[in-house]
Design a protein around this motif. Structure first.
Motif, PDB file in Angstrom:
ATOM      1  N   LEU A  99       0.814  -1.212   0.000  1.00 30.30           N
ATOM      2  CA  LEU A  99       0.000   0.000   0.000  1.00 30.30           C
ATOM      3  C   LEU A  99       0.850   1.266   0.000  1.00 30.30           C
ATOM      4  CD1 LEU A  99      -2.919  -0.853   2.467  1.00 30.30           C
ATOM      5  CD2 LEU A  99      -3.009  -0.668  -0.016  1.00 30.30           C
ATOM      6  N   ALA A 100       2.058   1.209   0.559  1.00 32.61           N
ATOM      7  CA  ALA A 100       2.926   2.388   0.595  1.00 32.61           C
ATOM      8  C   ALA A 100       3.280   2.848  -0.813  1.00 32.61           C
ATOM      9  CB  ALA A 100       4.198   2.075   1.382  1.00 32.61           C
ATOM     10  N   ILE A 101       3.430   1.913  -1.739  1.00 32.53           N
ATOM     11  CA  ILE A 101       3.784   2.265  -3.115  1.00 32.53           C
ATOM     12  C   ILE A 101       2.590   2.918  -3.820  1.00 32.53           C
ATOM     13  CG2 ILE A 101       4.852   1.415  -5.217  1.00 32.53           C
ATOM     14  CD1 ILE A 101       6.500   1.039  -2.660  1.00 32.53           C
ATOM     15  N   SER A 102       1.397   2.395  -3.578  1.00 31.34           N
ATOM     16  CA  SER A 102       0.196   3.004  -4.157  1.00 31.34           C
ATOM     17  C   SER A 102      -0.023   4.409  -3.621  1.00 31.34           C
ATOM     18  CB  SER A 102      -1.028   2.132  -3.868  1.00 31.34           C
ATOM     19  OG  SER A 102      -0.882   0.845  -4.412  1.00 31.34           O
ATOM     20  N   ALA A 103       0.311   4.630  -2.345  1.00 29.75           N
ATOM     21  CA  ALA A 103       0.171   5.970  -1.765  1.00 29.75           C
ATOM     22  C   ALA A 103       1.074   6.967  -2.471  1.00 29.75           C
ATOM     23  CB  ALA A 103       0.491   5.924  -0.275  1.00 29.75           C
ATOM     24  N   ALA A 104       2.275   6.537  -2.874  1.00 29.86           N
ATOM     25  CA  ALA A 104       3.177   7.425  -3.613  1.00 29.86           C
ATOM     26  C   ALA A 104       2.553   7.847  -4.936  1.00 29.86           C
ATOM     27  CB  ALA A 104       4.513   6.723  -3.851  1.00 29.86           C
ATOM     28  N   GLY A 105       1.913   6.911  -5.623  1.00 28.35           N
ATOM     29  CA  GLY A 105       1.242   7.249  -6.878  1.00 28.35           C
ATOM     30  C   GLY A 105       0.105   8.233  -6.679  1.00 28.35           C
ATOM     31  N   ASP A 106      -0.648   8.097  -5.582  1.00 28.84           N
ATOM     32  CA  ASP A 106      -1.731   9.042  -5.300  1.00 28.84           C
ATOM     33  C   ASP A 106      -1.185  10.448  -5.044  1.00 28.84           C
ATOM     34  OD1 ASP A 106      -3.707   7.111  -5.550  1.00 28.84           O
ATOM     35  OD2 ASP A 106      -3.571   6.514  -3.453  1.00 28.84           O
ATOM     36  N   MET A 107      -0.065  10.548  -4.323  1.00 27.60           N
ATOM     37  CA  MET A 107       0.528  11.863  -4.061  1.00 27.60           C
ATOM     38  C   MET A 107       0.995  12.530  -5.357  1.00 27.60           C
ATOM     39  SD  MET A 107       2.808  10.975  -0.688  1.00 27.60           S
ATOM     40  CE  MET A 107       2.087  10.122   0.715  1.00 27.60           C
ATOM     41  N   ILE A 108       1.667  11.751  -6.213  1.00 30.55           N
ATOM     42  CA  ILE A 108       2.144  12.301  -7.490  1.00 30.55           C
ATOM     43  C   ILE A 108       0.968  12.698  -8.364  1.00 30.55           C
ATOM     44  CG2 ILE A 108       3.412  11.741  -9.597  1.00 30.55           C
ATOM     45  CD1 ILE A 108       5.157   9.866  -7.947  1.00 30.55           C
ATOM     46  N   ASN A 109      -0.069  11.872  -8.386  1.00 27.21           N
ATOM     47  CA  ASN A 109      -1.246  12.158  -9.207  1.00 27.21           C
ATOM     48  C   ASN A 109      -1.906  13.473  -8.783  1.00 27.21           C
ATOM     49  OD1 ASN A 109      -3.237  10.589 -11.208  1.00 27.21           O
ATOM     50  ND2 ASN A 109      -4.461  11.704  -9.724  1.00 27.21           N
ATOM     51  N   MET A 110      -2.026  13.709  -7.487  1.00 26.79           N
ATOM     52  CA  MET A 110      -2.644  14.936  -6.989  1.00 26.79           C
ATOM     53  C   MET A 110      -1.771  16.152  -7.296  1.00 26.79           C
ATOM     54  SD  MET A 110      -3.853  15.828  -3.100  1.00 26.79           S
ATOM     55  CE  MET A 110      -2.166  15.654  -2.495  1.00 26.79           C
ATOM     56  N   LEU A 193       6.078   9.387   0.541  1.00 33.59           N
ATOM     57  CA  LEU A 193       6.679  10.710   0.350  1.00 33.59           C
ATOM     58  C   LEU A 193       8.084  10.605  -0.224  1.00 33.59           C
ATOM     59  CD1 LEU A 193       5.567  12.726   3.523  1.00 33.59           C
ATOM     60  CD2 LEU A 193       5.032  13.238   1.135  1.00 33.59           C
ATOM     61  N   GLN A 194       8.849   9.617   0.190  1.00 30.75           N
ATOM     62  CA  GLN A 194      10.193   9.456  -0.349  1.00 30.75           C
ATOM     63  C   GLN A 194      10.165   9.173  -1.850  1.00 30.75           C
ATOM     64  OE1 GLN A 194      12.236   6.443   1.939  1.00 30.75           O
ATOM     65  NE2 GLN A 194      13.237   7.995   3.207  1.00 30.75           N
ATOM     66  N   ILE A 195       9.259   8.310  -2.274  1.00 27.17           N
ATOM     67  CA  ILE A 195       9.180   7.979  -3.700  1.00 27.17           C
ATOM     68  C   ILE A 195       8.642   9.151  -4.507  1.00 27.17           C
ATOM     69  CG2 ILE A 195       8.073   6.435  -5.373  1.00 27.17           C
ATOM     70  CD1 ILE A 195       8.112   4.261  -3.237  1.00 27.17           C
ATOM     71  N   ALA A 196       7.664   9.849  -3.956  1.00 23.95           N
ATOM     72  CA  ALA A 196       7.026  10.951  -4.691  1.00 23.95           C
ATOM     73  C   ALA A 196       7.769  12.273  -4.563  1.00 23.95           C
ATOM     74  CB  ALA A 196       5.590  11.127  -4.201  1.00 23.95           C
ATOM     75  N   SER A 197       8.779  12.369  -3.702  1.00 23.18           N
ATOM     76  CA  SER A 197       9.435  13.647  -3.421  1.00 23.18           C
ATOM     77  C   SER A 197      10.040  14.331  -4.654  1.00 23.18           C
ATOM     78  CB  SER A 197      10.510  13.470  -2.345  1.00 23.18           C
ATOM     79  OG  SER A 197      11.456  12.499  -2.729  1.00 23.18           O
ATOM     80  N   PRO A 198      10.684  13.614  -5.612  1.00 23.12           N
ATOM     81  CA  PRO A 198      11.209  14.339  -6.784  1.00 23.12           C
ATOM     82  C   PRO A 198      10.148  15.087  -7.569  1.00 23.12           C
ATOM     83  CG  PRO A 198      12.178  12.151  -6.641  1.00 23.12           C
ATOM     84  CD  PRO A 198      11.069  12.192  -5.640  1.00 23.12           C
ATOM     85  N   VAL A 199       9.015  14.423  -7.814  1.00 27.51           N
ATOM     86  CA  VAL A 199       7.941  15.085  -8.558  1.00 27.51           C
ATOM     87  C   VAL A 199       7.314  16.202  -7.723  1.00 27.51           C
ATOM     88  CG1 VAL A 199       5.716  14.738  -9.706  1.00 27.51           C
ATOM     89  CG2 VAL A 199       7.497  12.980  -9.866  1.00 27.51           C
ATOM     90  N   LEU A 200       7.156  15.969  -6.420  1.00 26.82           N
ATOM     91  CA  LEU A 200       6.578  16.997  -5.549  1.00 26.82           C
ATOM     92  C   LEU A 200       7.455  18.238  -5.507  1.00 26.82           C
ATOM     93  CD1 LEU A 200       5.360  14.827  -2.514  1.00 26.82           C
ATOM     94  CD2 LEU A 200       4.060  15.563  -4.510  1.00 26.82           C
ATOM     95  N   LEU A 201       8.774  18.071  -5.398  1.00 21.09           N
ATOM     96  CA  LEU A 201       9.683  19.218  -5.343  1.00 21.09           C
ATOM     97  C   LEU A 201       9.736  19.938  -6.679  1.00 21.09           C
ATOM     98  CD1 LEU A 201      12.628  17.683  -3.269  1.00 21.09           C
ATOM     99  CD2 LEU A 201      10.896  19.314  -2.497  1.00 21.09           C
ATOM    100  N   ALA A 202       9.700  19.168  -7.787  1.00 20.92           N
ATOM    101  CA  ALA A 202       9.746  19.795  -9.107  1.00 20.92           C
ATOM    102  C   ALA A 202       8.501  20.640  -9.367  1.00 20.92           C
ATOM    103  CB  ALA A 202       9.895  18.728 -10.190  1.00 20.92           C
ATOM    104  N   THR A 203       7.338  20.104  -9.041  1.00 20.87           N
ATOM    105  CA  THR A 203       6.103  20.867  -9.248  1.00 20.87           C
ATOM    106  C   THR A 203       5.993  22.030  -8.264  1.00 20.87           C
ATOM    107  OG1 THR A 203       4.975  19.231  -7.843  1.00 20.87           O
ATOM    108  CG2 THR A 203       4.842  18.923 -10.227  1.00 20.87           C
ATOM    109  N   LEU A 204       6.568  21.870  -7.063  1.00 16.46           N
ATOM    110  CA  LEU A 204       6.589  22.990  -6.123  1.00 16.46           C
ATOM    111  C   LEU A 204       7.458  24.130  -6.651  1.00 16.46           C
ATOM    112  CD1 LEU A 204       5.873  24.226  -3.374  1.00 16.46           C
ATOM    113  CD2 LEU A 204       7.858  23.023  -2.404  1.00 16.46           C
ATOM    114  N   GLY A 205       8.611  23.782  -7.219  1.00 20.95           N
ATOM    115  CA  GLY A 205       9.454  24.812  -7.834  1.00 20.95           C
ATOM    116  C   GLY A 205       8.754  25.492  -8.994  1.00 20.95           C
ATOM    117  N   GLN A 206       7.993  24.719  -9.759  1.00 24.97           N
ATOM    118  CA  GLN A 206       7.233  25.321 -10.862  1.00 24.97           C
ATOM    119  C   GLN A 206       6.176  26.281 -10.341  1.00 24.97           C
ATOM    120  OE1 GLN A 206       5.345  22.565 -13.723  1.00 24.97           O
ATOM    121  NE2 GLN A 206       3.532  23.850 -13.517  1.00 24.97           N
TER     122      GLN A 206
END
Length: 260
Positions: A99-110, A193-206
């Motif tokens: 489930l932890a891996i699916s949670a990463a996908g949900d964070m990136i999707n949002m 959060l660890q898996i999704a962090s690159p996309v989260l930081l990139a979109t935050l910078g954008q």
């Protein structure tokens, strides 16, 4: 006539009667386990395949698990319920890892602005995000690749040592390690959060860059630009780091090789 045969059967065939009773309880635990265990709980797998797998595994476990004769006064209904619940607990503990891996996908999707794009996941019977479903399937494939199914069967087999087939109560203090369960459930957020962090930081910078543009050039419609840039940037970053994500997921699964 039938009642007389049923009463006489244990007397003339005690070993067969003990084997049938043990097999019934083992089969009940297997059905509860399959309902929640990762890979096995997928609704894409036909019910007849799951049933056949449970029957075959029951026969194998009957030859490896020490059951002994059925104790006198054992309640059939209570034994079946306890074994089903015990199998569900082991399956749920194992499912928390995936489930932890699916949670990463949900964070990136949002964060990519794809919250409105939802698909039906037949496994849970609800609407899920596209990337959440993708990461869930990726986790299942990698879990099988690293030998996760063997870990599941090994964990189920070990549960019979802690929680015997004919037990009249579930030893929760021995069956479930509270610290281990807290770690698994907290990993849904921590590892996600660890898996999704690159996309989260990139979109935050954008978002920061678009915010600066909005202040310096108010005539630019930044709101509409964000709908275009976020999915493109997120998909590009995701494709770039996908090999790293696969290695991280593999390492995460290997760290929990001893599921239970």
């Amino acid at each position: 006539m039938i009642d007389a045969v049923l009463e006489a059967f244990p007397k003339y065939f005690p070993e067969v009667n003990a084997a049938l009773g043990a097999g019934l309880f083992i089969f009940a635990r297997l059905m509860g386990f399959i309902r929640f265990a990762p890979v096995l709980n997928r609704k894409e797998i036909p019910g007849m395949v799951k049933l056949a797998f449970a029957v075959i595994l029951t026969i194998i476990l009957m030859m490896t698990v020490k059951t002994g004769p059925i104790p006198s006064g054992t309640s059939l209904i209570l034994g079946l319920i306890l074994n089903i619940v015990g199998g569900m607990l082991v399956g749920f503990i194992a499912n928390c890892i995936v489930l932890a891996i699916s949670a990463a996908g949900d964070m990136i999707n949002m964060q990519m602005g794809l919250s409105s794009a939802m698909v039906l996941d037949p496994t849970v019977g609800t609407q899920v995000s596209i990337l959440g479903n993708f990461f869930g399937l990726l986790a299942v494939i990698l879990f099988i690749d690293v030998g996760g199914v063997y870990w599941l069967v090994n964990a189920l087999h070990r549960s019979f040592e802690i929680f015997p087939v004919y037990a009249s109560a579930i030893p929760m203090d021995r069956l479930i390690n509270k610290e281990y369960l807290v770690t698994l459930t907290s990993n849904v957020l921590y590892i996600g959060l660890q898996i999704a962090s690159p996309v989260l930081l990139a979109t935050l910078g954008q978002d920061l860059i678009l915010g600066i543009i909005s202040k310096t050039a108010p005539q630019v419609n930044v709101f509409q630009l964000s709908f275009l840039f976020k999915p493109v940037l997120g998909a590009a970053i995701l494709l770039w780091i996908m090999p790293v994500i696969v290695n991280i997921i593999n390492d995460y699964f290997m760290s929990y090789a001893r599921i239970f």
